[in-house]
Design an enzyme around this catalytic site. Structure first.
Site, PDB file in Angstrom:
ATOM      1  N   ASP A   1      11.370   2.183 -10.935  1.00  0.00           N
ATOM      2  CA  ASP A   1      11.980   3.511 -10.934  1.00  0.00           C
ATOM      3  C   ASP A   1      13.059   3.678 -11.985  1.00  0.00           C
ATOM      4  O   ASP A   1      13.533   4.780 -12.216  1.00  0.00           O
ATOM      5  CB  ASP A   1      12.580   3.779  -9.550  1.00  0.00           C
ATOM      6  CG  ASP A   1      12.902   5.237  -9.321  1.00  0.00           C
ATOM      7  OD1 ASP A   1      12.196   6.093  -9.890  1.00  0.00           O
ATOM      8  OD2 ASP A   1      13.837   5.522  -8.569  1.00  0.00           O
TER       9      ASP A   1
ATOM     10  N   HIS B   1       9.482   6.719  -5.162  1.00  0.00           N
ATOM     11  CA  HIS B   1      10.638   5.825  -5.163  1.00  0.00           C
ATOM     12  C   HIS B   1      10.182   4.465  -5.668  1.00  0.00           C
ATOM     13  O   HIS B   1       8.995   4.138  -5.629  1.00  0.00           O
ATOM     14  CB  HIS B   1      11.229   5.709  -3.756  1.00  0.00           C
ATOM     15  CG  HIS B   1      11.610   7.029  -3.168  1.00  0.00           C
ATOM     16  ND1 HIS B   1      12.725   7.710  -3.570  1.00  0.00           N
ATOM     17  CD2 HIS B   1      10.989   7.806  -2.255  1.00  0.00           C
ATOM     18  CE1 HIS B   1      12.792   8.848  -2.904  1.00  0.00           C
ATOM     19  NE2 HIS B   1      11.747   8.928  -2.095  1.00  0.00           N
TER      20      HIS B   1
END
Length: 141
Positions: free
Chosen positions: A136, A106
């Site tokens: 990300d 993440h």
């Protein structure tokens, strides 16, 4: 999105119910310039749909964890067997091998492990968690 902006015909394969905007992918700004189709990759019909697309496309990009597309039957080998000129690209958070390759990734993980998170915020205070534009974002488009 950038390929579509430059004139490419981009087809985004999404879950049958669409991405995070459900039945209306046009609400997702990241779909700008793209056609979106809902495909269940866990079915034979879904895999056949992707393989049919691969026969005539120039490039295919995927963002699954290592080994997932191979298990589904839509990895580099089957699609390039159908279309030897196809460029196959992978976008994974931690890469295809190494100690974190099979771990969830993440934005906050990516920017903290690289040290980028340390620089965000006020000196002497805890870092401020930014929008997912730093680490990300490439995996979403």
């Amino acid at each position: 999105m950038m390929l579509a902006d430059m004139g490419a015909d981009v087809i985004r394969v999404e879950l049958p119910k669409g991405g995070m905007f459900g039945d209306n992918p046009k609400l997702d700004i990241l779909n700008r310039g793209k056609r979106c189709i809902g495909v269940d990759l866990k079915t034979r019909e879904g895999v056949e749909t992707v393989l049919k697309l691969a026969e005539s496309c120039n490039a295919m990009f995927e963002g699954f964890r290592p080994g997932v597309v191979e298990k589904l039957g839509i990895g580099p080998e089957p699609v390039t067997a159908l279309n030897p000129h196809l460029v196959y690209g992978r976008m994974t958070g931690w890469g295809q091998d190494g100690p974190l390759a099979h771990a969830s990734g993440h934005d906050i993980n990516y920017i903290s492990i690289t040290g980028a998170l340390h620089a965000i915020g006020n000196r002497g205070e805890k870092p401020v968690v930014p929008l997912n534009l730093v680490g990300d974002f490439g995996g979403v488009v």
